[in-house]
Design an enzyme around this catalytic site. Structure first.
Site, PDB file in Angstrom:
ATOM      1  N   GLN A   1      57.897 -16.573  19.899  1.00  0.00           N
ATOM      2  CA  GLN A   1      57.421 -17.475  20.561  1.00  0.00           C
ATOM      3  C   GLN A   1      58.970 -17.918  21.446  1.00  0.00           C
ATOM      4  O   GLN A   1      60.190 -17.525  21.095  1.00  0.00           O
ATOM      5  CB  GLN A   1      57.840 -18.228  19.252  1.00  0.00           C
ATOM      6  CG  GLN A   1      58.370 -19.960  19.705  1.00  0.00           C
ATOM      7  CD  GLN A   1      58.723 -20.679  17.628  1.00  0.00           C
ATOM      8  OE1 GLN A   1      59.243 -20.169  17.016  1.00  0.00           O
ATOM      9  NE2 GLN A   1      58.550 -22.220  18.571  1.00  0.00           N
TER      10      GLN A   1
ATOM     11  N   HIS B   1      48.144 -22.741  20.707  1.00  0.00           N
ATOM     12  CA  HIS B   1      47.847 -22.187  21.440  1.00  0.00           C
ATOM     13  C   HIS B   1      46.523 -22.075  21.771  1.00  0.00           C
ATOM     14  O   HIS B   1      45.452 -22.367  20.611  1.00  0.00           O
ATOM     15  CB  HIS B   1      47.633 -20.758  21.864  1.00  0.00           C
ATOM     16  CG  HIS B   1      49.713 -20.740  22.287  1.00  0.00           C
ATOM     17  ND1 HIS B   1      49.900 -20.336  23.640  1.00  0.00           N
ATOM     18  CD2 HIS B   1      50.502 -20.271  22.105  1.00  0.00           C
ATOM     19  CE1 HIS B   1      51.066 -19.945  23.624  1.00  0.00           C
ATOM     20  NE2 HIS B   1      51.183 -20.155  23.021  1.00  0.00           N
TER      21      HIS B   1
ATOM     22  N   HIS C   1      53.862 -25.648  18.827  1.00  0.00           N
ATOM     23  CA  HIS C   1      52.835 -25.736  19.818  1.00  0.00           C
ATOM     24  C   HIS C   1      52.010 -24.965  19.439  1.00  0.00           C
ATOM     25  O   HIS C   1      51.788 -24.024  18.820  1.00  0.00           O
ATOM     26  CB  HIS C   1      53.290 -25.107  21.341  1.00  0.00           C
ATOM     27  CG  HIS C   1      54.238 -23.856  21.864  1.00  0.00           C
ATOM     28  ND1 HIS C   1      55.339 -23.764  21.120  1.00  0.00           N
ATOM     29  CD2 HIS C   1      52.986 -22.611  22.144  1.00  0.00           C
ATOM     30  CE1 HIS C   1      55.566 -22.452  21.503  1.00  0.00           C
ATOM     31  NE2 HIS C   1      54.412 -22.244  21.866  1.00  0.00           N
TER      32      HIS C   1
ATOM     33  N   ASN D   1      52.702 -19.683  16.854  1.00  0.00           N
ATOM     34  CA  ASN D   1      53.728 -18.575  16.997  1.00  0.00           C
ATOM     35  C   ASN D   1      55.180 -18.829  16.749  1.00  0.00           C
ATOM     36  O   ASN D   1      55.591 -19.946  17.684  1.00  0.00           O
ATOM     37  CB  ASN D   1      53.987 -18.030  18.515  1.00  0.00           C
ATOM     38  CG  ASN D   1      53.110 -16.645  19.251  1.00  0.00           C
ATOM     39  OD1 ASN D   1      52.128 -16.249  18.607  1.00  0.00           O
ATOM     40  ND2 ASN D   1      52.663 -16.925  20.228  1.00  0.00           N
TER      41      ASN D   1
ATOM     42  N   ASP E   1      48.278 -24.122  30.320  1.00  0.00           N
ATOM     43  CA  ASP E   1      49.354 -23.602  30.002  1.00  0.00           C
ATOM     44  C   ASP E   1      49.868 -22.746  31.732  1.00  0.00           C
ATOM     45  O   ASP E   1      48.703 -22.464  32.157  1.00  0.00           O
ATOM     46  CB  ASP E   1      48.965 -21.998  29.342  1.00  0.00           C
ATOM     47  CG  ASP E   1      50.692 -21.429  28.671  1.00  0.00           C
ATOM     48  OD1 ASP E   1      50.603 -21.360  27.866  1.00  0.00           O
ATOM     49  OD2 ASP E   1      51.078 -20.520  29.268  1.00  0.00           O
ATOM     50  N   ILE E   2      50.918 -22.587  32.214  1.00  0.00           N
ATOM     51  CA  ILE E   2      51.497 -22.605  33.410  1.00  0.00           C
ATOM     52  C   ILE E   2      50.741 -20.995  33.092  1.00  0.00           C
ATOM     53  O   ILE E   2      50.781 -20.469  34.633  1.00  0.00           O
ATOM     54  CB  ILE E   2      52.844 -22.729  33.584  1.00  0.00           C
ATOM     55  CG1 ILE E   2      53.257 -23.370  35.239  1.00  0.00           C
ATOM     56  CG2 ILE E   2      53.642 -21.732  32.778  1.00  0.00           C
ATOM     57  CD1 ILE E   2      54.453 -23.311  34.652  1.00  0.00           C
TER      58      ILE E   2
HETATM   59  P1  5GP Z   1      54.430 -18.834  23.118  1.00  0.00           P
HETATM   60  O1  5GP Z   1      54.927 -17.535  23.303  1.00  0.00           O
HETATM   61  O2  5GP Z   1      56.156 -20.062  22.819  1.00  0.00           O
HETATM   62  O3  5GP Z   1      54.600 -19.463  21.919  1.00  0.00           O
HETATM   63  O4  5GP Z   1      54.341 -19.809  24.113  1.00  0.00           O
HETATM   64  C1  5GP Z   1      54.595 -20.679  24.743  1.00  0.00           C
HETATM   65  C2  5GP Z   1      54.169 -20.779  26.003  1.00  0.00           C
HETATM   66  O5  5GP Z   1      54.929 -21.708  26.747  1.00  0.00           O
HETATM   67  C3  5GP Z   1      53.903 -19.601  27.179  1.00  0.00           C
HETATM   68  O6  5GP Z   1      52.347 -19.129  27.256  1.00  0.00           O
HETATM   69  C4  5GP Z   1      53.970 -19.958  28.582  1.00  0.00           C
HETATM   70  O7  5GP Z   1      53.416 -19.467  29.572  1.00  0.00           O
HETATM   71  C5  5GP Z   1      54.315 -21.410  28.622  1.00  0.00           C
HETATM   72  N1  5GP Z   1      54.646 -22.278  29.560  1.00  0.00           N
HETATM   73  C6  5GP Z   1      55.844 -21.808  29.634  1.00  0.00           C
HETATM   74  N2  5GP Z   1      56.701 -23.104  29.982  1.00  0.00           N
HETATM   75  C7  5GP Z   1      55.753 -23.539  30.854  1.00  0.00           C
HETATM   76  C8  5GP Z   1      55.795 -24.404  31.562  1.00  0.00           C
HETATM   77  O8  5GP Z   1      57.480 -25.346  32.382  1.00  0.00           O
HETATM   78  N3  5GP Z   1      55.047 -24.909  31.719  1.00  0.00           N
HETATM   79  C9  5GP Z   1      53.948 -24.907  31.266  1.00  0.00           C
HETATM   80  N4  5GP Z   1      52.581 -26.003  32.099  1.00  0.00           N
HETATM   81  N5  5GP Z   1      53.584 -24.250  30.105  1.00  0.00           N
HETATM   82  C10 5GP Z   1      54.934 -23.548  30.000  1.00  0.00           C
END
Ligand code: 5GP
Length: 128
Positions: free
Chosen positions: A108, A116, A114, A101, A43-44
């Site tokens: 989300q 985590h 995805h 999420n 994760d970034i």
């Molecule tokens: P969500 O909030 O949809 O469950 O999680 C999305 C996740 O994607 C977040 O933890 C966010 O930090 C990660 N993320 C968003 N953009 C990027 C990206 O360009 N590269 C990587 N490696 N992670 C990302």
């Protein structure tokens, strides 16, 4: 098993979401593992010492979409891949948390399903 016709829960999938671009190699990432079913990368913006995302190699907008529309074989292959990643990261002995999420109440932000994987320390209770 036959797929139900006209699944009303199929969400719109945007082929230009950031994870689709990562999967196509258009956006760089720190890759951890890849199988026939899944792709895993760091994760970034990590929320734990180890924070890896595992995504299916398919167009599923969220867990809800995936669970309704992926085949049983694909689902199994995906979740086995998640466990493989946790094992590769050395998280099995001390433990890890998986989170997915779906939708706005869960915040989300990327609409490609995805999981985590979080670990590397004691994570405490579920919602802090
Ligand atoms: P969500 O909030 O949809 O469950 O999680 C999305 C996740 O994607 C977040 O933890 C966010 O930090 C990660 N993320 C968003 N953009 C990027 C990206 O360009 N590269 C990587 N490696 N992670 C990302």
């Amino acid at each position: 098993m036959k797929k139900p016709a006209g699944n009303l829960n199929k969400m719109a999938y945007d082929k230009n979401n950031i994870f689709a671009k990562i999967l196509r190699g258009e956006v760089p990432c720190k890759k951890v593992h890849e199988t026939e079913f899944a792709f895993a990368f760091h994760d970034i913006a990590p929320d734990a010492p180890v924070h890896v995302l595992v995504i299916p190699k398919g167009e599923y907008a969220s867990f809800d979409d995936f669970s309704q529309n992926a085949s049983p074989e694909f689902m199994k292959g995906f979740f086995v891949s998640v466990q493989e990643v946790a094992k590769m990261l050395g998280l099995v002995e001390n433990g890890y948390r998986i989170i997915s999420n779906h939708g706005s109440d869960a915040s989300q932000t990327v609409h490609h399903f995805h999981v985590h994987i979080l670990g590397g320390k004691n994570l405490g209770r579920l919602l802090g």
